[in-house]
Design a protein around this motif. Structure first.
Motif, PDB file in Angstrom:
ATOM      1  N   ASN B 187       0.843  -1.192   0.000  1.00 51.31           N
ATOM      2  CA  ASN B 187       0.000   0.000   0.000  1.00 51.31           C
ATOM      3  C   ASN B 187       0.880   1.244   0.000  1.00 51.31           C
ATOM      4  O   ASN B 187       1.798   1.325   0.815  1.00 51.31           O
ATOM      5  CB  ASN B 187      -0.864   0.054   1.259  1.00 51.31           C
ATOM      6  CG  ASN B 187      -2.080  -0.840   1.171  1.00 51.31           C
ATOM      7  OD1 ASN B 187      -2.327  -1.474   0.151  1.00 51.31           O
ATOM      8  ND2 ASN B 187      -2.838  -0.894   2.246  1.00 51.31           N
ATOM      9  N   GLU B 353      -5.807  -3.084 -10.547  1.00 49.82           N
ATOM     10  CA  GLU B 353      -4.547  -2.843  -9.837  1.00 49.82           C
ATOM     11  C   GLU B 353      -4.649  -1.829  -8.702  1.00 49.82           C
ATOM     12  O   GLU B 353      -3.684  -1.659  -7.959  1.00 49.82           O
ATOM     13  CB  GLU B 353      -3.471  -2.397 -10.827  1.00 49.82           C
ATOM     14  CG  GLU B 353      -3.116  -3.464 -11.861  1.00 49.82           C
ATOM     15  CD  GLU B 353      -2.574  -4.750 -11.241  1.00 49.82           C
ATOM     16  OE1 GLU B 353      -1.878  -4.668 -10.220  1.00 49.82           O
ATOM     17  OE2 GLU B 353      -2.866  -5.834 -11.785  1.00 49.82           O
ATOM     18  N   SER B 354      -5.755  -1.124  -8.575  1.00 49.50           N
ATOM     19  CA  SER B 354      -5.882  -0.188  -7.458  1.00 49.50           C
ATOM     20  C   SER B 354      -5.644  -0.940  -6.148  1.00 49.50           C
ATOM     21  O   SER B 354      -6.140  -2.051  -5.976  1.00 49.50           O
ATOM     22  CB  SER B 354      -7.304   0.396  -7.459  1.00 49.50           C
ATOM     23  OG  SER B 354      -7.598   0.941  -6.190  1.00 49.50           O
ATOM     24  N   CYS B 355      -4.899  -0.346  -5.244  1.00 47.32           N
ATOM     25  CA  CYS B 355      -4.639  -1.053  -3.988  1.00 47.32           C
ATOM     26  C   CYS B 355      -5.879  -1.036  -3.109  1.00 47.32           C
ATOM     27  O   CYS B 355      -6.053  -1.881  -2.247  1.00 47.32           O
ATOM     28  CB  CYS B 355      -3.440  -0.458  -3.249  1.00 47.32           C
ATOM     29  SG  CYS B 355      -3.817   0.933  -2.190  1.00 47.32           S
ATOM     30  N   GLY B 356      -6.736  -0.032  -3.315  1.00 49.53           N
ATOM     31  CA  GLY B 356      -7.994  -0.001  -2.582  1.00 49.53           C
ATOM     32  C   GLY B 356      -7.934   0.742  -1.266  1.00 49.53           C
ATOM     33  O   GLY B 356      -8.859   0.683  -0.475  1.00 49.53           O
ATOM     34  N   GLN B 357      -6.849   1.457  -1.022  1.00 49.96           N
ATOM     35  CA  GLN B 357      -6.774   2.190   0.247  1.00 49.96           C
ATOM     36  C   GLN B 357      -7.681   3.405   0.268  1.00 49.96           C
ATOM     37  O   GLN B 357      -8.328   3.675   1.270  1.00 49.96           O
ATOM     38  CB  GLN B 357      -5.346   2.695   0.450  1.00 49.96           C
ATOM     39  CG  GLN B 357      -4.487   1.866   1.315  1.00 49.96           C
ATOM     40  CD  GLN B 357      -3.222   2.629   1.667  1.00 49.96           C
ATOM     41  OE1 GLN B 357      -3.009   2.959   2.801  1.00 49.96           O
ATOM     42  NE2 GLN B 357      -2.385   2.916   0.699  1.00 49.96           N
ATOM     43  N   CYS B 358      -7.654   4.198  -0.805  1.00 48.56           N
ATOM     44  CA  CYS B 358      -8.446   5.425  -0.712  1.00 48.56           C
ATOM     45  C   CYS B 358      -9.710   5.322  -1.551  1.00 48.56           C
ATOM     46  O   CYS B 358      -9.708   4.741  -2.634  1.00 48.56           O
ATOM     47  CB  CYS B 358      -7.617   6.665  -1.024  1.00 48.56           C
ATOM     48  SG  CYS B 358      -6.647   6.638  -2.505  1.00 48.56           S
ATOM     49  N   SER B 359     -10.765   5.887  -1.039  1.00 45.23           N
ATOM     50  CA  SER B 359     -12.081   5.625  -1.633  1.00 45.23           C
ATOM     51  C   SER B 359     -12.250   6.122  -3.063  1.00 45.23           C
ATOM     52  O   SER B 359     -12.871   5.422  -3.852  1.00 45.23           O
ATOM     53  CB  SER B 359     -13.202   6.125  -0.724  1.00 45.23           C
ATOM     54  OG  SER B 359     -12.774   7.105   0.150  1.00 45.23           O
ATOM     55  N   PRO B 360     -11.733   7.296  -3.443  1.00 41.08           N
ATOM     56  CA  PRO B 360     -11.979   7.698  -4.838  1.00 41.08           C
ATOM     57  C   PRO B 360     -11.405   6.692  -5.838  1.00 41.08           C
ATOM     58  O   PRO B 360     -12.051   6.369  -6.825  1.00 41.08           O
ATOM     59  CB  PRO B 360     -11.266   9.053  -4.946  1.00 41.08           C
ATOM     60  CG  PRO B 360     -11.191   9.564  -3.558  1.00 41.08           C
ATOM     61  CD  PRO B 360     -11.026   8.354  -2.697  1.00 41.08           C
ATOM     62  N   ARG B 362     -10.401   3.406  -5.152  1.00 40.02           N
ATOM     63  CA  ARG B 362     -10.957   2.063  -4.961  1.00 40.02           C
ATOM     64  C   ARG B 362     -12.307   1.923  -5.652  1.00 40.02           C
ATOM     65  O   ARG B 362     -12.556   0.971  -6.391  1.00 40.02           O
ATOM     66  CB  ARG B 362     -11.127   1.771  -3.472  1.00 40.02           C
ATOM     67  CG  ARG B 362     -11.717   0.382  -3.204  1.00 40.02           C
ATOM     68  CD  ARG B 362     -11.939   0.116  -1.715  1.00 40.02           C
ATOM     69  NE  ARG B 362     -12.914   1.015  -1.135  1.00 40.02           N
ATOM     70  CZ  ARG B 362     -12.658   1.895  -0.171  1.00 40.02           C
ATOM     71  NH1 ARG B 362     -11.449   1.978   0.340  1.00 40.02           N
ATOM     72  NH2 ARG B 362     -13.604   2.672   0.308  1.00 40.02           N
ATOM     73  N   GLU B 363     -13.194   2.893  -5.423  1.00 40.42           N
ATOM     74  CA  GLU B 363     -14.540   2.785  -5.969  1.00 40.42           C
ATOM     75  C   GLU B 363     -14.615   3.359  -7.385  1.00 40.42           C
ATOM     76  O   GLU B 363     -15.324   2.825  -8.232  1.00 40.42           O
ATOM     77  CB  GLU B 363     -15.540   3.507  -5.062  1.00 40.42           C
ATOM     78  CG  GLU B 363     -15.487   3.076  -3.602  1.00 40.42           C
ATOM     79  CD  GLU B 363     -15.909   1.628  -3.371  1.00 40.42           C
ATOM     80  OE1 GLU B 363     -16.516   1.034  -4.280  1.00 40.42           O
ATOM     81  OE2 GLU B 363     -15.611   1.095  -2.283  1.00 40.42           O
TER      82      GLU B 363
END
Ligand SMILES: Cc1cc2nc3c(=O)[nH]c(=O)nc-3n(C[C@H](O)[C@H](O)[C@H](O)COP(=O)(O)O)c2cc1C
Ligand code: SF4
Ligand code: SF4
Ligand code: FES
Lengths: 361, 446
Positions: B187, B353-360, B362-363
């Motif tokens: 991350n 590939e998004s790590c998914g930590q931050c909402s903009p 990730r979603e």
């Protein structure tokens, strides 16, 4: 000796000046002023070291970096992790770009988060509900399929429903920092990421229950309380006991004569003041277990706090909301009834809303 | 003929071995640096060269080195970013596989300059065979006394470690790379603190790209000024370009910065033109994350001048009419390419590939992908196009790391320059989904 005090830094947030110590973040400085000037926070949690920076709810614009270098910062910054500089000028609710970005964050967080507040255990205590109410739009533009997960029991006391999780990492930090052996964390990437335990191991240690308190939404719930009641029908009371494991300072949540839930005490930002042990939380549900201190003061944190969203606080343009406020103006907060002296609503009123009391489907 | 610095000896048989590499003048920069220069003098030469980081952002390398904090008694680290996972970019792989000693030599010179006694090469995990090539090269260099304790009897120690990557694009982002190197989930970290102050194991760290590090031997041998004399303006030196797509000669080319884009596409020395019977439609100039440009804008600037292969010229006009040199992944599309399908494909990558930590991010990356998927398969409506633009805007600039921007730019730019083609997919839902319907793309050319 007195001179050794660190030089205070002057920061201006939405036109209001405040003096803070070096190392303070923008969010903390704004909270010192209080009110609407404080940015919303979904992932930052003051007692948890290293938390923050993830949800992007707290984005603000720095209109001037410092007195020395008054240039604005090129991008919006996460106020919860950005330290202040002397002479910094911050725009929070006064900047349209910030409000627009937050609208976006609310929309993103709600893409995959079911709007099942009527049956969610967290309703009324949900940070996302508050955030959406204050910064969101009335509609979503999302038409695609949503992410779904099975519910999971992680240990004897906690149930995880990932469908509602917003991946704020608070529970992971909690487990990391206040329990000995963390067995849960984040698996997978992107929107396939999920909170999980290592091969569905139980979260089983003396302090595991605290992850329930820190979860801003209804993803981690207390199995001993889950769907027993709605938070606004309960009455919180501060109490303590002589506990060998933790401070023993808690909030008891009463329904009538019964303690139906025990939680840690929270501050006005909805953050736990002292973490509590599982014995206090799950095993001590009799009034005789506790020394009662008195009713809990519910601060600004909840959507359901009495009169937070009164009819006269709603803009005239928001016709539907005004209608709703008209219709439900009597639906006050039961917790404040004693102080306000408002009459108990007739029980039929509640019966008319059966779904609100139903167990989760 | 363009000047060759990195690939000069690439065709020499056996150049992957220490023996041949040394015979061709290899490791003289190590000797020169360690025996005759101080670390600060090496930094000074790199500063003078004006070389900019070749990993994508183009930050001046010497300046980055001079930011490195040097607290007493704390180790410093050099980490080579050999993750290279950006679609369209394959130059570092080419370099490491064919001439591994160039990177090893660069690592020694750079580590010496930074005062690092242990340095890491973080290689994309899928490239196990490259990892073995590098390990063999390291063993050879060590046997010859260029690595390990007391290098060339000067008292300088350096250990080089090759680390297989985590198998995720995000592990190429420098702070995620450091997390991964420390054995954690990849991350990205919040900044500040920057790696120059608190990097690997909380110690001051420099992260540089393979190609950046591989330039240092030449700079030390020939001097920073000589390097600065190559290229154009603030785009000094040479750059490896990985060219792919509908061109006659895909491959890795070393160009002197400042070559006209048109020459790069059409000259026999490089891409050799568009495949026969077809015409240029669009180019992604610097790896999948940079904005796509239509044929006319990639060949010419807004004022009509020829566009050049350089940081400044490619970005001329900002994102309205320009793009970025990025990591040098030059992807060429002819008129048979469907921009909508391509944008969806890129979007699919960033979503995955998004790590998914931050909402903009990730979603938002998933949202964009799903809408693009619908559009591509004829299930979109006009409103979706504006929705995509708005979602991209809500991601851009609001995330922890630049992957959010990288996901937003291809979508925003494709719609900016090829909007008719997105609309065509809405108005011709059946034709849009026909297999092999080459016509899908042609709209935008007329
Ligand atoms: C999502 C993402 C992936 C990246 N992948 C790479 C990579 O594979 N290789 C690389 O050198 N830089 C990559 N970068 C850039 C690095 O973060 C960093 O800027 C670079 O390694 C610095 O080296 P340089 O100054 O020599 O260019 C990536 C950045 C992002 C945001
Ligand atoms: S389960 Fe709750 S606390 Fe944990 S990451 Fe999800 S939303 Fe945050
Ligand atoms: S922008 Fe995307 S990849 Fe970068 S930290 Fe945020 S979620 Fe992770
Ligand atoms: S509260 Fe600041 S980013 Fe989440």
């Amino acid at each position: 000796m007195e001179d050794n005090k660190p030089q205070l830094l002057k920061v201006t947030v939405d036109g209001i000046e405040v003096e803070v110590e070096p190392g303070t973040t923008i969010l903390q400085a704004a909270r010192k002023i209080g009110g609407d000037v404080a940015p919303p926070a979904m992932c930052y949690y003051q007692p948890l070291k290293g938390s923050g920076g993830k949800c992007r709810a707290c984005l603000v614009r720095v209109a001037a970096g410092s007195a020395k270098d008054p240039r604005p910062m090129p991008k919006l910054v996460a106020s919860c992790i950005t330290p202040v500089q002397d002479g910094m000028v911050v725009e929070n609710t006064t900047n349209p770009q910030v409000l627009e970005a937050r609208k976006g964050v609310v929309e993103f967080l709600l893409l995959n988060h079911p709007l099942d507040c009527p049956v969610c255990d967290q309703a009324g205590e949900c940070d996302l509900q508050n955030f959406a109410y204050n910064h969101g739009m009335a509609t979503t533009r999302y038409e695609e399929e949503r992410r779904l997960f099975e519910k999971r029991d992680i240990g004897p006391y906690i149930q995880l429903h990932m469908t509602r999780c917003i991946l704020c990492y608070r529970c992971v930090y909690t487990a990391d920092q206040i329990t000995e052996k963390r067995v849960h964390g984040v698996m997978n990437r992107g929107d396939a990421a999920e909170i999980s335990t290592y091969i569905e191991k139980a979260v089983d240690n003396d302090f595991s229950g605290n992850v329930i308190d820190v979860c801003p939404v209804g993803a981690l719930t207390d199995k001993t309380y889950r769907f027993k009641n709605r938070v606004w029908f309960t009455k919180p009371v501060d109490a303590h006991r002589d506990c060998p494991t933790c401070s023993g300072n808690v909030t008891l949540w009463y329904r009538g004569e019964d303690v139906i839930r025990v939680t840690a005490r929270k501050n006005e930002w909805n953050e736990v003041k002292e973490f509590i042990c599982n014995t206090c939380r799950f095993d001590k549900k009799k009034t005789s277990d506790w020394v009662i201190e008195g009713p809990t003061k519910i601060a600004r944190s909840s959507v359901i706090t009495a009169n937070k969203y009164r009819k006269d606080s709603i803009k005239t343009s928001e016709f539907a909301l005004r209608l709703a406020a008209d219709e439900y103006k009597q639906t006050d907060d039961i917790r404040d009834r004693s102080q306000l002296g408002i009459q108990q609503l007739p029980p039929e009123r509640f019966k008319a809303l059966p779904h609100a009391m139903d167990p989760e489907p | 003929m363009g000047k060759k610095i990195l690939l000069e000896h690439i065709d020499v048989p056996g150049i992957e071995t220490f023996e041949v590499y040394r015979k061709m003048g290899g490791y003289t920069a190590v000797e020169k640096a360690i025996k005759t220069l101080t670390p600060d003098e090496v930094v000074e030469e790199v500063k003078k060269s004006g070389v900019r980081g070749r990993g994508g952002a183009g930050f001046p390398m010497g300046m980055k080195w001079s930011f490195l904090a040097k607290p007493e008694g704390v180790p410093r680290y050099l980490v080579c970013n050999a993750d290279e996972s950006e679609p369209g970019t394959f130059k570092d792989h080419y370099l490491m596989k064919n001439i591994p000693h160039l990177l090893i030599e660069g690592m020694i010179v750079s580590s010496f300059a930074l005062g690092a006694n242990k340095s890491f090469i973080y290689v994309r995990g899928e490239l196990m065979y490259v990892i073995r090539i590098l390990e063999k090269a390291i063993a050879e260099a060590k046997a010859a006394g260029f690595l390990g304790k007391n290098i060339l009897g000067t008292g300088y120690d350096l250990e080089l470690v090759v680390q297989p990557g985590g198998g995720a694009y995000i592990c190429g982002e420098e702070t995620a790379l450091l997390e991964s190197l420390e054995g954690k989930r990849g991350n990205p970290r919040n900044k500040p603190p920057f790696p120059a102050v608190k990097g690997l194991y909380q110690s001051p760290t420099v992260v540089n790209n393979v190609e950046s590090i591989a330039t240092t031997p030449w700079i030390i041998n020939n001097g920073g000024e000589a390097y600065a004399g190559i290229g154009i303006g603030r785009s000094t030196g040479t750059k490896l370009i990985s060219a792919s797509g509908h061109i006659n000669k895909p491959g890795v080319y070393e160009i002197e910065l400042g070559v006209p884009v048109e020459d790069f596409i059409y000259a026999d020395e490089w891409c050799g033109g568009i495949r026969p019977g077809h015409k240029l439609k669009a180019v992604v100039a610097g790896g999948s994350s940079v904005p796509i440009l239509p044929a006319d804008l990639i060949l010419k600037l807004a004022n009509g001048d020829k566009r050049l292969m350089s940081y400044e010229s490619l970005s001329d006009g900002g994102f309205a009419t320009g793009t970025m040199l990025g990591s040098g992944g030059f992807i060429v599309f002819d008129e048979t390419s469907c921009i909508v399908r391509n944008t969806w494909n890129f979007s699919r990558f960033y979503h995955h590939e998004s790590c998914g930590q931050c909402s903009p991010c990730r979603e938002g990356t998933g949202w964009m992908e799903k809408v693009l998927h619908r559009l591509e398969y004829g299930h979109g409506n006009m409103h979706d196009i504006d929705l995509l633009v708005d979602v991209a805007k809500k991601i851009e600039g609001n995330t922890i790391c630049p992957l959010g921007d990288a996901a937003a730019w291809p979508v925003a730019s494709a719609i900016r320059h090829f909007r008719e083609e997105f609309e065509w997919h809405v108005t011709h839902p059946h034709e849009a989904t026909q297999p092999g319907a080459v016509y899908r793309g042609e709209m935008a050319l007329v």
